[in-house]
Design an enzyme around this catalytic site. Structure first.
Site, short mmCIF file in Angstrom:
data_model
loop_
_atom_site.label_atom_id
_atom_site.label_comp_id
_atom_site.label_asym_id
_atom_site.label_seq_id
_atom_site.Cartn_x
_atom_site.Cartn_y
_atom_site.Cartn_z
N LYS A 179 -5.96 -5.94 5.08
CA LYS A 179 -4.53 -5.53 4.78
C LYS A 179 -3.70 -6.40 5.90
O LYS A 179 -4.45 -6.10 6.86
CB LYS A 179 -3.98 -4.38 5.06
CG LYS A 179 -2.17 -4.01 3.90
CD LYS A 179 -2.27 -2.94 3.82
CE LYS A 179 -1.18 -2.78 3.78
NZ LYS A 179 0.15 -0.99 3.36
N SER A 227 1.85 0.37 -0.67
CA SER A 227 1.78 -1.06 -0.59
C SER A 227 0.84 -1.95 -0.42
O SER A 227 0.94 -3.43 0.10
CB SER A 227 2.99 -0.57 0.79
OG SER A 227 1.60 -0.36 1.64
N SER A 237 0.00 4.33 -0.11
CA SER A 237 -0.66 3.28 -0.15
C SER A 237 -1.01 2.70 -0.38
O SER A 237 -2.00 1.36 -0.93
CB SER A 237 0.44 2.53 0.53
OG SER A 237 1.50 2.27 0.92
#
Lengths: 481, 96
Positions: free
Chosen positions: A71, A147, A171
């Site tokens: 990420k 997210s 997330s």
């Protein structure tokens, strides 16, 4: 199709020299070339550098030769870092590795690419990325969740073997649920946050997003453990998580919170989770009703504490040492004001303003202190529930993946998508989302994944993994797109 | 919670070092009012049983050994500077 195999299979092939790390990387590369233009999970990848690392990969290590997508909120030395924001995109190259990256490398893994996300991890659909859209591989008209939407979509689309995400209010677990994969949020303090760009420091954790529970345990083993560079990192010695992957669910006490099956839940989500519960009971799990009376306060509590912490953490983006700087500032204050205004997107500004407000003179006690007290009560709910049960089980999200634009005009509705995941962050628990079925396909919509969430007390990852592995044996592994 | 007057978004954005356009100011005022109205539900929660000092998390109370270590090299600390002058970050004049 090497890139669609679980890590345990790939490791066997690598160790027996049937394939090389370079073969595996090339398989991932060709899969990205074929699939990612339609999905948009990746923000950056550097295969020449990764192939050079693959040449030196230590195959004796537990993740030797395994490429892992990251990420884009986590620093990987000499790779660009954007956090999904214009304030960093094209302007920042990581000068060092985050602790989790140092540890992945030590375990032989190759962090080869960076994945899209909501700007600074603020969002539940990845629509808040300032850089690109990421689509749900199951249904491209729907969001992948967020997210960590890029991290989930890449695993689901088969363009990554496994990825790292971060979870501040759900997330990791929510996008795992939306994309039909496994996502594990470790207990607060289990994994070092050093080198992960801070959003809400008392809530967030880095964790694995994978095809199956065994892969999640393998990656957690590599990245977890005490770190002198993060004073919030727990110092307890690390258990051997692979030992937890046996025993199954027989005899485990699973608590079903009435609050997680009430108003607002999609009937198909509810039916899928209840069906899974019946199967688990048939296999010997003990099912008990539990109550978490402060559940309805969790979202409000989160949005005070998380935004307060964000307003302080994001003060570092001031246009001085890194990131975007406005043109021709009149003075220092103008430089700060305009650099931040030009660099941050709407959701980030909204949260910074809200966080500044709840910490401001005259409002601190009414909002921030009050939220901390309610957080205490939310923790107490879980402490009491875990006196009666080993784990809490429920849906990960109230709905399956929603369409693009469904909640963008109403931030509050977007926040409520996190209602079942957020309390685990407030209470510091560990949690996992794993697939438990799909909605019925219609002429317009394919069958959408539904996630089941298990929650366990802080540092009870062995219990969490034992249960998750047991559930997976009964319900089956990830059904890739 | 103090909801008697709407949030002064321009003032708070100033505290947060953010310049807003008129459109942003109007949009955030209505959105944040709605969010603040939502979080005001915490008023209904009885917190009288909660000890006053709940802010300490109890796990940050240790120090690491006081051993000198190399810090980040200067060049890598400066590598992302928007503007630099030699070995320093360049900023607008701060003394009138």
């Amino acid at each position: 199709m090497l890139h669609t195999q679980p890590i345990s299979t790939l490791r066997r092939l690598l160790v027996s020299r049937e394939i090389s790390p370079a073969d595996l990387l090339r398989s991932v590369e060709s899969s990205i070339a074929a699939t990612d233009p339609a999905i948009g999970a990746y923000l950056h990848r550097d295969f020449p550098a990764a192939l050079a690392e693959a040449e030196k990969a230590d195959l004796t290590q537990p993740l030797g030769g395994i490429p892992i997508g990251i990420k884009d909120i986590i620093n990987v030395k000499d790779q660009p870092l954007t956090c999904g924001s214009k304030i960093l995109a094209g302007k920042f190259t990581s000068p060092y590795d985050a602790t989790v990256i140092t540890r992945l490398r030590a375990a032989g893994a190759i962090p080869f690419g960076k994945l899209n996300m909501d700007e600074f991890a603020m969002g539940s659909s990845t629509e808040n990325s300032a850089l690109q859209i990421t689509r749900n591989p199951v249904d491209p008209s729907r969001v992948p969740g967020g997210s960590s939407g890029g991290s989930a979509a890449a695993v689901a689309a088969g363009t990554a073997v496994a990825t790292l995400g971060t979870d501040t209010g759900g997330s990791i677990r929510q996008p795992a649920s939306f994309c039909g994969i496994v996502g594990l949020k470790p207990s607060y303090g289990r994994v070092s946050r050093f080198g992960c760009t801070a959003y809400a420091s008392s809530l967030e954790q880095i964790g694995p997003m994978t095809r199956n529970v065994t892969d999640a345990a393998l990656i957690l083993q590599a990245i977890a453990g005490p770190d002198p560079a993060d004073s919030t990192c727990r110092r307890e010695p690390l258990p051997d998580f692979s030992k937890a992957l046996s025993g199954g669910i027989k005899g485990l006490r699973l608590g079903l919170p009435e609050e997680y099956f009430g108003a607002g839940i999609d009937p198909e989500v509810r039916a899928a989770v209840e069906k899974a519960v019946r199967k688990l009971e048939q296999e010997g799990a003990e099912i008990h009703p539990v109550t978490l009376p402060h559940t309805s306060s969790a979202v409000a509590t989160y949005y005070i504490i998380a935004t307060a912490e964000a307003s302080a953490n994001l003060a570092r983006f001031d246009g001085i040492r890194y990131g975007h700087r406005c043109e021709n500032p009149e003075n220092l204050l103008d430089l700060y004001n305009r650099s931040r205004a030009e660099g941050f997107g709407p959701e980030v500004k909204r949260r910074i303003i809200l966080g500044t407000y709840v910490l401001s003179s005259g409002y601190y006690d009414a909002y921030y202190r009050k939220a901390w007290k309610v957080r205490y009560l939310i923790r107490q709910d879980f402490t009491r529930a875990f006196e009666k049960v080993d784990l809490i089980l429920g849906p990960t999200c109230p709905t399956p993946a929603f369409k693009f634009g469904a909640h963008t005009s109403d931030p509050l509705q977007m926040y409520l998508a996190d209602i079942y995941t957020i309390a685990a962050n407030l209470a510091g628990l560990c949690g996992i989302s794993l697939p438990c079925g799909r909605t019925a396909a219609t002429p317009d919509t394919p069958a959408l994944p539904i996630g089941l969430q298990l929650l366990a007390p802080p540092l009870a990852e062995p219990t969490l993994l034992r249960a998750a592995w047991g559930v997976e044996q009964i319900l089956g592994e990830v059904d890739l797109v | 919670m103090p909801q008697e007057e709407p949030i002064n978004v321009r003032y708070v954005a100033g505290l947060a070092r953010l310049t807003l356009t008129a459109e942003e100011e109007a949009a955030y005022t209505s959105q944040l009012d709605r969010i603040l109205h939502y979080v005001a539900q915490l008023d209904e929660v009885d917190v009288s049983s909660v000890p006053e000092h709940t802010l300490e998390e109890g796990n940050c109370d240790f120090t690491r050994p006081d051993v000198a270590r190399a810090s980040q090299p200067m060049e890598s600390a400066l590598q992302n500077a928007p503007r630099r002058s030699g070995d320093q970050f360049q900023v607008p004049k701060v003394v009138e």
